[in-house]
Design a protein around this motif. Structure first.
Motif, mmCIF file in Angstrom:
data_model
loop_
_atom_site.group_PDB
_atom_site.id
_atom_site.type_symbol
_atom_site.label_atom_id
_atom_site.label_comp_id
_atom_site.label_asym_id
_atom_site.label_seq_id
_atom_site.Cartn_x
_atom_site.Cartn_y
_atom_site.Cartn_z
ATOM 1 N N UNK A 35 53.290 -82.734 10.102
ATOM 2 C CA UNK A 35 53.331 -84.061 10.713
ATOM 3 C C UNK A 35 52.660 -84.039 12.073
ATOM 4 N N UNK A 36 51.615 -84.843 12.289
ATOM 5 C CA UNK A 36 50.977 -84.904 13.604
ATOM 6 C C UNK A 36 51.998 -85.221 14.691
ATOM 7 N N UNK A 37 51.995 -84.408 15.734
ATOM 8 C CA UNK A 37 53.002 -84.501 16.782
ATOM 9 C C UNK A 37 52.330 -84.355 18.135
ATOM 10 N N UNK A 38 52.574 -85.249 19.085
ATOM 11 C CA UNK A 38 51.977 -85.096 20.411
ATOM 12 C C UNK A 38 52.293 -83.723 21.004
ATOM 13 N N UNK A 39 51.269 -83.091 21.577
ATOM 14 C CA UNK A 39 51.453 -81.789 22.185
ATOM 15 C C UNK A 39 51.396 -80.625 21.223
ATOM 16 N N UNK A 40 51.132 -80.886 19.944
ATOM 17 C CA UNK A 40 51.087 -79.834 18.923
ATOM 18 C C UNK A 40 49.780 -79.934 18.134
ATOM 19 N N UNK A 41 49.420 -78.852 17.463
ATOM 20 C CA UNK A 41 48.268 -78.880 16.555
ATOM 21 C C UNK A 41 48.743 -79.108 15.133
ATOM 22 N N UNK A 42 47.894 -79.767 14.347
ATOM 23 C CA UNK A 42 48.193 -80.039 12.940
ATOM 24 C C UNK A 42 46.928 -79.824 12.116
ATOM 25 N N UNK A 76 39.401 -91.464 0.128
ATOM 26 C CA UNK A 76 39.183 -92.472 1.171
ATOM 27 C C UNK A 76 40.515 -92.960 1.727
ATOM 28 N N UNK A 77 41.488 -93.172 0.847
ATOM 29 C CA UNK A 77 42.807 -93.602 1.301
ATOM 30 C C UNK A 77 43.479 -92.515 2.126
ATOM 31 N N UNK A 78 43.303 -91.253 1.726
ATOM 32 C CA UNK A 78 43.866 -90.141 2.487
ATOM 33 C C UNK A 78 43.250 -90.092 3.884
ATOM 34 N N UNK A 79 41.952 -90.298 3.959
ATOM 35 C CA UNK A 79 41.266 -90.317 5.256
ATOM 36 C C UNK A 79 41.873 -91.410 6.149
ATOM 37 N N UNK A 80 42.056 -92.595 5.608
ATOM 38 C CA UNK A 80 42.598 -93.694 6.406
ATOM 39 C C UNK A 80 44.032 -93.419 6.835
ATOM 40 N N UNK A 81 44.821 -92.775 5.959
ATOM 41 C CA UNK A 81 46.193 -92.424 6.347
ATOM 42 C C UNK A 81 46.184 -91.410 7.476
ATOM 43 N N UNK A 82 45.252 -90.440 7.396
ATOM 44 C CA UNK A 82 45.147 -89.443 8.464
ATOM 45 C C UNK A 82 44.748 -90.098 9.783
ATOM 46 N N UNK A 83 43.777 -90.985 9.729
ATOM 47 C CA UNK A 83 43.357 -91.696 10.939
ATOM 48 C C UNK A 83 44.548 -92.413 11.572
ATOM 49 N N UNK A 84 45.316 -93.115 10.747
ATOM 50 C CA UNK A 84 46.475 -93.826 11.262
ATOM 51 C C UNK A 84 47.508 -92.892 11.875
ATOM 52 N N UNK A 85 47.756 -91.771 11.204
ATOM 53 C CA UNK A 85 48.743 -90.815 11.715
ATOM 54 C C UNK A 85 48.298 -90.218 13.039
ATOM 55 N N UNK A 86 47.010 -89.911 13.176
ATOM 56 C CA UNK A 86 46.519 -89.322 14.421
ATOM 57 C C UNK A 86 46.544 -90.335 15.556
#
Length: 205
Positions: A45-52, A66-76
């Motif tokens: 899980x992307x977390x501030x101050x941590x690497x993912x 493409x949907x996975x890419x958009x979900x990743x963008x949103x999470x970051x």
């Protein structure tokens, strides 16, 4: 990762005894350690101050990359201050794709693992201007970890010169691992890491 299944306190003490200056640990580690922490890793899980690590490419193309890419963008975007780690089996497995993700997420920074980038066949130095943490490992195309004495495609002197050019302010970790479930088995990650430390440390003086 170098010390496998050791607990963080045990791994940190072993690393200190071997002459390392810091250690990278999971984000869930809150123990008192013998060394400072270089990076905290939040694998799921992307977390501030941590690497993912970037998410893996779906095995089934119909699963919707493409949907996975958009979900990743949103999470970051929801985790400002997190670091993205590109790797060869992920949706960020070329410099072009990494740059596209950086463009899609303003302010996103990287953990650059030299072994992963060299393993997919490109030069990790190209991503160093975007790095807030760097993990060093020798590698070559198709082989994400090689013993430093065996050579490879990572030019560590060039890496260090480039870090100086971009005024890199982070630390340098050394990363080897025995992860056969990912196709990355290694008999002695500790010996590989120590050998690379002995090779690189004189370059930093």
């Amino acid at each position: 990762m170098v010390f496998g299944s050791d607990t963080a306190p045990v791994a940190a003490q072993r690393a200190a005894d071997l002459g390392f200056d810091h250690i990278d640990v999971l984000a869930t580690v809150h123990d008192e350690l013998a060394l400072p922490i270089g990076d905290r890793i939040a694998p799921a899980s992307p977390t501030p101050g941590c690497s993912t690590p970037a998410p893996p490419i779906p095995a089934d193309e119909a699963a919707g990359p493409a949907a996975l890419w958009e979900r990743a963008v949103g999470a970051y975007r929801r985790a400002p201050g997190m670091l993205l780690e590109p790797w060869g089996g992920s949706i960020c497995n070329t410099i072009e794709r990494v740059r596209a993700m950086l463009d899609a997420v303003p302010g996103l920074r990287l953990l650059v693992d030299t072994g992963h980038v060299a393993g997919w066949g490109e030069d990790p130095a190209e991503l160093l201007p975007f790095a807030d943490h760097v993990q060093l490992r020798q590698a070559s195309l198709g082989h994400v970890q090689r013993h430093p004495d065996d050579g490879g495609d990572v030019d560590f002197e060039a890496i260090i010169r480039r870090l100086d050019e971009v005024d890199y302010g982070g630390v340098l970790s050394i990363e080897y691992f025995d992860l056969p479930e990912y196709g990355w088995p290694l008999d002695d990650p500790v010996a590989h890491a120590v050998a690379l430390k002995e090779l690189v440390r004189p370059m930093l003086r």
